[in-house]
Design an enzyme around this catalytic site. Structure first.
Site, mmCIF file in Angstrom:
data_model
loop_
_atom_site.group_PDB
_atom_site.id
_atom_site.type_symbol
_atom_site.label_atom_id
_atom_site.label_comp_id
_atom_site.label_asym_id
_atom_site.label_seq_id
_atom_site.Cartn_x
_atom_site.Cartn_y
_atom_site.Cartn_z
ATOM 1 N N LYS A 117 0.815 -1.222 0.000
ATOM 2 C CA LYS A 117 0.000 0.000 0.000
ATOM 3 C C LYS A 117 0.845 1.266 0.000
ATOM 4 O O LYS A 117 2.012 1.270 0.360
ATOM 5 C CB LYS A 117 -1.014 -0.031 1.146
ATOM 6 C CG LYS A 117 -2.199 -0.946 0.754
ATOM 7 C CD LYS A 117 -3.400 -0.786 1.613
ATOM 8 C CE LYS A 117 -4.533 -1.663 1.038
ATOM 9 N NZ LYS A 117 -5.670 -1.743 1.952
ATOM 10 N N ARG A 172 -4.519 -9.815 4.223
ATOM 11 C CA ARG A 172 -4.702 -9.834 2.768
ATOM 12 C C ARG A 172 -3.372 -9.468 2.110
ATOM 13 O O ARG A 172 -2.794 -8.428 2.423
ATOM 14 C CB ARG A 172 -5.793 -8.837 2.386
ATOM 15 C CG ARG A 172 -6.214 -8.882 0.924
ATOM 16 C CD ARG A 172 -7.404 -7.951 0.690
ATOM 17 N NE ARG A 172 -7.769 -7.908 -0.715
ATOM 18 C CZ ARG A 172 -7.213 -7.100 -1.604
ATOM 19 N NH1 ARG A 172 -6.270 -6.247 -1.241
ATOM 20 N NH2 ARG A 172 -7.608 -7.129 -2.867
#
Ligand code: 8Y4
Length: 264
Positions: free
Chosen positions: A204, A238
């Site tokens: 991210k 995840r």
């Protein structure tokens, strides 16, 4: 939880295109690498990504879920915000709904309740198009906790049992780097909601912003964040990089089990 993107641009490394068979191969590899769930998504939630129609999204994910469900031992989750996609995915064999919009779309609670599958509710401030334009919070941890508690209550009212609900603070979804760091530093507070805690930190942009790294350079930091999150109470991570993440988390588990033996 291994990420299986089935968007036209997601298999484009090397100029080749996405096919259900390639998606199946990638999913089988992630399962062999230790994934407990394969998360199939047909819509990009990146800031500024083009919206996808219901029919297009179903056309992308259903053939993949159908091809996968007889060949995987682990459950398939459907990453979508759309009730019609949830329904089609459940009919094709999906065993979990992963909704970054926490079932707020009209009809989503009803589809999830009728489908009888577990749901992962994620916090997002705003919508993917504009969520990263100067996000603000009173106290990000308190606001996200209150939101997730409210969505959990909405699920129960719709007939979804508490035992079927997982919660996720939604790293990067309408959050600055500082907000993301506060959420991770105080992640343990979310365990007070008494539901399984999910996190998505893999690759991210907080890593990119803190360290000045491109997406393809973020694996070591992603692994560190996964371990830090599990130390603070997350039970599902995840990830785009299952093998490396699984190795790191297994070392955490070995150490945690040693601590438990000392106590017993
Ligand atoms: C590079 C690659 C940079 C991917 C950013 C991204 C979460 C999620 C997403 C999450 C749950 C993403 C579907 C965003 N993030 N579901 N989905 N939790 N439950 N961006 O954090 O991976 S998509």
């Amino acid at each position: 939880m291994g990420v299986l993107n089935v968007t036209p641009d997601s298999f484009s490394d090397g100029g080749d295109f996405f096919t259900p068979e390639k998606a199946v191969q990638r999913a089988l590899r992630m399962e062999a690498e230790g994934a407990a769930i394969i998360d199939v998504g047909g819509e990009s939630t990146r800031p500024g990504a083009a919206p996808v129609t219901e029919a297009d999204e179903i056309g992308r994910v259903v053939p993949v879920i159908e091809a996968l469900q007889s060949r995987l031992r682990v459950p398939i989750s459907i990453d979508t915000q759309k009730p019609a996609v949830m329904q089609a995915a459940i009919d094709a064999g999906a065993g979990l709904i992963n909704d970054v919009n926490a079932l707020r779309e009209p009809g989503a609670l009803e589809v999830a309740a009728a489908g009888g599958v577990p749901v992962c509710l994620m916090h997002m401030q705003g919508d993917p198009r504009t969520m990263q334009d100067e996000p603000r919070y009173r106290d990000v941890v308190d606001v996200v906790k209150e939101f997730l508690a409210q969505r959990l209550a909405a699920c129960e009212q719709a007939g979804i049992r508490r035992e079927q609900v997982l919660l996720d603070p939604g790293f990067g979804f309408g959050k600055t780097v500082s907000h993301n760091l506060q959420l991770l530093a105080r992640l343990e507070e979310f365990t007070r909601l008494r539901q399984p805690l999910v996190v998505g930190l893999s690759r991210k942009s907080m890593i990119g912003k803190l360290l000045g790294l491109e997406v393809g350079e973020r694996l070591p930091a992603s692994i560190a964040l996964a371990v830090l999150a599990v130390e603070r109470g997350a039970i599902l991570v995840r990830s785009h990089d299952v093998a490396a993440t699984w190795q790191a988390l297994q070392m955490h588990v070995a150490l945690r089990d040693t601590h438990q033996e000392q106590e017993n």
